[in-house]
Design an enzyme around this catalytic site. Structure first.
Site, short mmCIF file in Angstrom:
data_model
loop_
_atom_site.label_atom_id
_atom_site.label_comp_id
_atom_site.label_asym_id
_atom_site.label_seq_id
_atom_site.Cartn_x
_atom_site.Cartn_y
_atom_site.Cartn_z
N SER B 121 35.66 -33.57 -28.20
CA SER B 121 36.12 -33.21 -26.86
C SER B 121 36.54 -31.74 -26.82
O SER B 121 35.71 -30.87 -27.07
CB SER B 121 37.24 -34.17 -26.46
OG SER B 121 37.57 -34.01 -25.12
N HIS B 162 31.94 -34.99 -23.04
CA HIS B 162 32.06 -36.09 -22.05
C HIS B 162 30.94 -35.88 -21.01
O HIS B 162 31.17 -36.03 -19.80
CB HIS B 162 33.41 -36.08 -21.35
CG HIS B 162 34.60 -36.15 -22.25
ND1 HIS B 162 34.99 -37.33 -22.86
CD2 HIS B 162 35.48 -35.20 -22.67
CE1 HIS B 162 36.07 -37.08 -23.59
NE2 HIS B 162 36.38 -35.82 -23.50
N GLU B 189 29.79 -38.89 -24.73
CA GLU B 189 30.84 -39.55 -25.54
C GLU B 189 30.20 -40.38 -26.65
O GLU B 189 29.07 -40.85 -26.53
CB GLU B 189 31.71 -40.42 -24.64
CG GLU B 189 32.56 -39.57 -23.70
CD GLU B 189 33.48 -40.40 -22.81
OE1 GLU B 189 33.47 -41.65 -22.89
OE2 GLU B 189 34.22 -39.78 -22.01
#
Lengths: 262, 262
Positions: B121, B162, B189
């Site tokens: 992330s 994401h 993800e």
């Protein structure tokens, strides 16, 4: 490719695009037919466009109610004398379910090429040969998009609408991976393509995204899980740009790289 | 291009990817350092990864708290002997604000290339030379993305994460239109790239989308309104696929078009 002019709008058209439609239909000499078959509230949908086109100077504007296949198999005198036809938004599957194979469907194909046919949102989606029906899954997968046959007014393309606003690039990429023969056209709101033979021009305040899997070197569409699509091309085109459909290339009309001051 | 191996994860990594990191760090012989600088709750973020890596068989796992630039200017004995470094998620701007130009920053560049550096992330976003800081505007515009310098562990790319889940292709397209020198990498993800010299392999359950504006024939980035980006390339790569970064091309290892039964 047909030389019919089509105005294909990504939804939420402002007066600029609606006024362009009225002008293309003949302005004060226009005879416009509004078809709200896609809508779940066709009376309201029709009347709002009838009012808008009248306010924008159209000579004659009528709602043509085609709510059933029985309606769509009528002789359609209004449609036969129209100079402009406008499909509202709603559910694109209703358009093809009600109109598919009817007198109206044939008539749309046979209208003089001087007649401008326009559609917004669902009315835009229904114009393509293969129509995007639905799909809101995340990711780029076989399940991310469902397609079916459209009205084939513009063959060779898949049209998606509300494109930036609803983040639909994944479903358009999924669709062209499944059907690389088709060019994927993603049209933003208040944005349109105006076709002219095998070209279209971009109009309006947003952009048109063209996804072309024709040059892809590797396409894999598993039953489940992510699609692989290597070597596709993507073009993001703002107003004023022109794209050559059969050549699958933008028509560049200015210096290769140009940046305005920030 | 450096021969350091980097594992760059798009967020929400499952045990498959985390286990791969542990194995790359040496498994029972691993000495892993977890850095949760990006997180607003670094103690909790660190301890959950410390537990996960321990459960997956890592020999030694420590949290390295780098909450201030003062922390980041310490001598970092833990980091100097690590075989694996893991950056958690949170806010990527915190990573570069706390670490930028510190002893830790230099040390990360100078670690032996046998050390695997991973990030998920925000920890993934910070690895690139030019880092995507934020951007959630609709459409493809100059305002759709904000960038800043990253840690430059993987130069020449812009990393977004994401990717499918948050519908971020518009901001990645905006970023490569602004900086066509950079390859745009959008990582889903539970999906990662594992670099090896100037190649990366895709791992995990989703896909990696590569947006390449290098071949674009026309790029226009107005102060306001939609960007034009004609002739860009896009690759959607599922697990097992390899991409050549300096060559800007996928490495195709199987028949050109393959479809499994639906």
């Amino acid at each position: 490719m047909s030389s019919r002019r089509l105005l294909i709008i990504g939804g939420a058209a402002g007066p600029g695009l609606l006024g362009r439609f009225v002008a293309l239909a003949g302005g004060p000499a226009a005879r416009i037919v509004v078809i709200a078959t896609a809508s779940s509230a066709p009376a309201e949908a029709s009347s709002s466009f009838v009012e808008a086109f009248t306010a924008l100077g159209a000579g004659e504007v009528c709602a043509l109610r085609l709510d059933t296949r029985c309606d769509a198999n009528d002789d359609q005198p209004l449609l036969r004398r129209a100079t402009g036809v406008f499909f509202t938004g709603g559910d694109q599957e209703r358009i093809v379910t009600v109109l598919g194979g009817t007198v109206t469907d044939s008539l749309l194909q046979e209208l003089p090429t001087s007649v401008i046919i326009a559609g917004t949102s669902a009315g835009a989606a229904a114009m393509s040969g293969t129509m995007i029906v639905e799909g809101d899954a995340l990711g780029i997968t076989r399940a991310s998009v469902r397609t079916g046959p459209g009205l084939e007014l513009l063959p060779g393309v898949l049209i998606d609408q509300h494109f930036a606003e609803r983040g639909r690039v994944n479903r358009l990429l999924s669709a062209v991976a499944l059907y690389p023969h088709e060019l994927g056209l993603g049209i933003d709101e208040d944005t349109a393509i105006l076709t002219d033979g095998d070209r279209f021009e971009v109009l309006g305040s947003g952009a048109v995204t063209v996804v072309d899997a024709g040059a892809a070197t590797d396409i894999r569409v598993p039953s489940h899980g992510p699609i692989t699509l290597a070597g596709a091309r993507i073009h993001v085109l703002a107003a004023g740009h022109t794209f050559h459909l059969t050549g699958r290339r933008p028509v560049v009309d200015a210096p290769a790289v140009e940046r305005e001051a920030a």
